[in-house]
Design a protein around this motif. Structure first.
Motif, PDB file in Angstrom:
ATOM      1  N   ARG A   1       8.088  -8.313  19.370  1.00  0.00           N
ATOM      2  CA  ARG A   1       7.134  -7.667  20.270  1.00  0.00           C
ATOM      3  C   ARG A   1       5.770  -7.509  19.594  1.00  0.00           C
ATOM      4  NH1 ARG A   1       9.054  -2.297  23.166  1.00  0.00           N
ATOM      5  NH2 ARG A   1      10.508  -3.849  23.980  1.00  0.00           N
ATOM      6  N   ALA A   2       5.760  -7.117  18.324  1.00  0.00           N
ATOM      7  CA  ALA A   2       4.499  -6.980  17.601  1.00  0.00           C
ATOM      8  C   ALA A   2       3.827  -8.332  17.432  1.00  0.00           C
ATOM      9  CB  ALA A   2       4.739  -6.327  16.240  1.00  0.00           C
ATOM     10  N   ASP A   3       4.614  -9.366  17.104  1.00  0.00           N
ATOM     11  CA  ASP A   3       4.055 -10.719  16.965  1.00  0.00           C
ATOM     12  C   ASP A   3       3.352 -11.147  18.251  1.00  0.00           C
ATOM     13  OD1 ASP A   3       5.177 -10.726  14.500  1.00  0.00           O
ATOM     14  OD2 ASP A   3       6.511 -12.424  14.834  1.00  0.00           O
ATOM     15  N   GLU A   4       4.042 -10.949  19.368  1.00  0.00           N
ATOM     16  CA  GLU A   4       3.476 -11.365  20.656  1.00  0.00           C
ATOM     17  C   GLU A   4       2.219 -10.571  20.981  1.00  0.00           C
ATOM     18  OE1 GLU A   4       6.641 -10.884  23.429  1.00  0.00           O
ATOM     19  OE2 GLU A   4       7.661 -12.750  22.827  1.00  0.00           O
ATOM     20  N   ALA A   5       2.225  -9.275  20.690  1.00  0.00           N
ATOM     21  CA  ALA A   5       1.047  -8.452  20.969  1.00  0.00           C
ATOM     22  C   ALA A   5      -0.146  -8.906  20.141  1.00  0.00           C
ATOM     23  CB  ALA A   5       1.358  -6.983  20.679  1.00  0.00           C
ATOM     24  N   ILE A   6       0.094  -9.296  18.900  1.00  0.00           N
ATOM     25  CA  ILE A   6      -0.984  -9.738  18.012  1.00  0.00           C
ATOM     26  C   ILE A   6      -1.549 -11.076  18.494  1.00  0.00           C
ATOM     27  CG2 ILE A   6      -1.491 -10.533  15.673  1.00  0.00           C
ATOM     28  CD1 ILE A   6       0.736  -8.446  14.781  1.00  0.00           C
ATOM     29  N   VAL A   7      -0.665 -12.000  18.838  1.00  0.00           N
ATOM     30  CA  VAL A   7      -1.117 -13.310  19.329  1.00  0.00           C
ATOM     31  C   VAL A   7      -1.891 -13.147  20.636  1.00  0.00           C
ATOM     32  CG1 VAL A   7      -0.318 -15.485  20.335  1.00  0.00           C
ATOM     33  CG2 VAL A   7       0.642 -14.689  18.162  1.00  0.00           C
ATOM     34  N   GLN A   8      -1.373 -12.327  21.552  1.00  0.00           N
ATOM     35  CA  GLN A   8      -2.053 -12.129  22.835  1.00  0.00           C
ATOM     36  C   GLN A   8      -3.408 -11.453  22.643  1.00  0.00           C
ATOM     37  OE1 GLN A   8      -1.008 -13.573  25.621  1.00  0.00           O
ATOM     38  NE2 GLN A   8       0.643 -14.344  24.325  1.00  0.00           N
ATOM     39  N   ALA A   9      -3.484 -10.517  21.719  1.00  0.00           N
ATOM     40  CA  ALA A   9      -4.763  -9.853  21.442  1.00  0.00           C
ATOM     41  C   ALA A   9      -5.780 -10.843  20.901  1.00  0.00           C
ATOM     42  CB  ALA A   9      -4.549  -8.717  20.437  1.00  0.00           C
ATOM     43  N   THR A  10      -5.328 -11.743  20.049  1.00  0.00           N
ATOM     44  CA  THR A  10      -6.218 -12.770  19.498  1.00  0.00           C
ATOM     45  C   THR A  10      -6.772 -13.655  20.604  1.00  0.00           C
ATOM     46  OG1 THR A  10      -4.929 -12.787  17.439  1.00  0.00           O
ATOM     47  CG2 THR A  10      -6.359 -14.677  17.855  1.00  0.00           C
ATOM     48  N   LEU A  11      -5.898 -14.111  21.494  1.00  0.00           N
ATOM     49  CA  LEU A  11      -6.334 -14.981  22.583  1.00  0.00           C
ATOM     50  C   LEU A  11      -7.233 -14.240  23.569  1.00  0.00           C
ATOM     51  CD1 LEU A  11      -3.004 -16.918  23.236  1.00  0.00           C
ATOM     52  CD2 LEU A  11      -5.039 -17.724  22.019  1.00  0.00           C
ATOM     53  N   ASP A  12      -6.914 -12.984  23.846  1.00  0.00           N
ATOM     54  CA  ASP A  12      -7.747 -12.193  24.758  1.00  0.00           C
ATOM     55  C   ASP A  12      -9.168 -12.057  24.215  1.00  0.00           C
ATOM     56  OD1 ASP A  12      -5.791 -11.799  26.658  1.00  0.00           O
ATOM     57  OD2 ASP A  12      -5.186  -9.825  25.892  1.00  0.00           O
ATOM     58  N   LEU A  13      -9.288 -11.765  22.931  1.00  0.00           N
ATOM     59  CA  LEU A  13     -10.616 -11.590  22.340  1.00  0.00           C
ATOM     60  C   LEU A  13     -11.401 -12.889  22.360  1.00  0.00           C
ATOM     61  CD1 LEU A  13      -9.599  -9.284  19.357  1.00  0.00           C
ATOM     62  CD2 LEU A  13     -11.085  -8.645  21.275  1.00  0.00           C
ATOM     63  N   LEU A  14     -10.736 -14.009  22.095  1.00  0.00           N
ATOM     64  CA  LEU A  14     -11.420 -15.302  22.156  1.00  0.00           C
ATOM     65  C   LEU A  14     -11.848 -15.625  23.589  1.00  0.00           C
ATOM     66  CD1 LEU A  14      -9.165 -17.432  19.762  1.00  0.00           C
ATOM     67  CD2 LEU A  14     -11.522 -16.699  19.332  1.00  0.00           C
ATOM     68  N   ALA A  15     -10.965 -15.350  24.546  1.00  0.00           N
ATOM     69  CA  ALA A  15     -11.277 -15.633  25.956  1.00  0.00           C
ATOM     70  C   ALA A  15     -12.412 -14.757  26.456  1.00  0.00           C
ATOM     71  CB  ALA A  15     -10.034 -15.432  26.823  1.00  0.00           C
TER      72      ALA A  15
END
Length: 202
Positions: free
Chosen positions: A21-35
Motif C-alpha cells: 500500500r505504501a509503495d503504491e501511494a508513493i508511485v501514485q504521488a510521484t505520477l500525480d505531481l508530474l501530471a
C-alpha cells in the motif's frame, strides 16, 4: 548507474515487511505531481512523501533515490510490455508496434511530452529514459533476430535501424498526432508491412 536500479534492488531494513500500500501511494504521488506540472528537476522526495502521506525514510527504504523511484513510476504508465507469441514475425511486430506510445494511465498524456525536453537537456534523465524503453526494444530486437535466423528476413538486416523504422512513425503519430487522417487502429499493420517489404528475403 546504481540509481537507475529498480526498487526491488534497493536495500531495506532487515525483518521489516514491505508495504504494498505504501509503495503504491508513493508511485501514485510521484505520477500525480508530474501530471500536475512538476518537472523532474523540481520534483523532490520531500514533496512525494508529503503527497503520499509517508516519511522520507519510507521512500528511501524502498528506492535508492529519486531516479530509481521515477523509473518505477514511469514504467507503471505503460503497464507490462506485450509478450510476442513466437508464431509469426509479422504478428509479433504488429503487436509490439501497436504498443508504442500506448499508455494504460491517462496521466501519461500530460507526463510523457513534458519529459522530452528534460531528456534532451540532462544525460542522467536520458539514461532514465533509456532504462525505461530498453526492455521493450529488447523484445522487438529478439523478434527481428528470430526472423533472421529462420530465413524470413535478410541476413544483413541492420536491426537497430529496422527498429527505428518500425518505432518512429508510430511514436510520432501517437505523441504528436502528426497526420490526423491516419487510422491508429490500422497503422501498426501498415507500418510493419511497409518495413517488412524491405527486410524480407527476395
Amino acid at each position: 548507474m546504481s540509481d537507475m536500479s529498480t526498487h526491488a534492488d534497493a536495500p531495506r531494513s532487515p525483518g521489516r515487511p514491505r508495504s504494498v500500500r505504501a509503495d503504491e501511494a508513493i508511485v501514485q504521488a510521484t505520477l500525480d505531481l508530474l501530471a500536475e506540472g512538476s518537472t523532474i528537476e523540481a520534483l523532490s522526495i520531500e514533496a512525494i512523501a508529503a503527497r503520499a502521506g509517508v516519511g522520507k525514510a519510507t521512500i528511501y527504504r524502498r528506492w535508492s533515490g529519486k531516479d530509481a523511484l521515477l523509473l518505477d513510476a514511469l514504467r507503471t504508465l505503460k503497464g507490462t510490455p506485450p509478450q510476442p507469441s513466437g508464431h509469426s514475425i509479422r504478428d509479433d511486430l504488429v503487436l509490439l508496434v501497436g504498443a508504442i506510445g500506448h499508455n494504460i494511465d491517462p496521466r501519461a498524456a500530460k507526463i510523457m511530452p513534458c519529459l522530452v525536453p528534460e531528456v534532451n537537456r540532462s544525460p542522467v534523465h536520458y539514461q532514465l529514459y533509456q532504462s525505461m524503453v530498453e526492455p521493450r526494444r529488447k523484445l522487438m530486437r529478439q523478434v527481428l533476430q528470430r526472423g533472421m535466423r529462420s530465413g524470413e528476413l535478410r541476413p544483413d538486416v541492420d536491426i537497430e535501424l529496422a527498429m527505428a523504422l518500425l518505432s518512429g512513425p508510430m511514436l510520432m503519430q501517437r505523441m504528436l498526432r502528426w497526420q490526423p487522417d491516419l487510422d491508429d487502429r490500422l497503422l501498426p499493420e501498415r507500418i510493419v508491412d511497409a518495413v517488412l517489404d524491405g527486410l524480407r528475403v527476395r
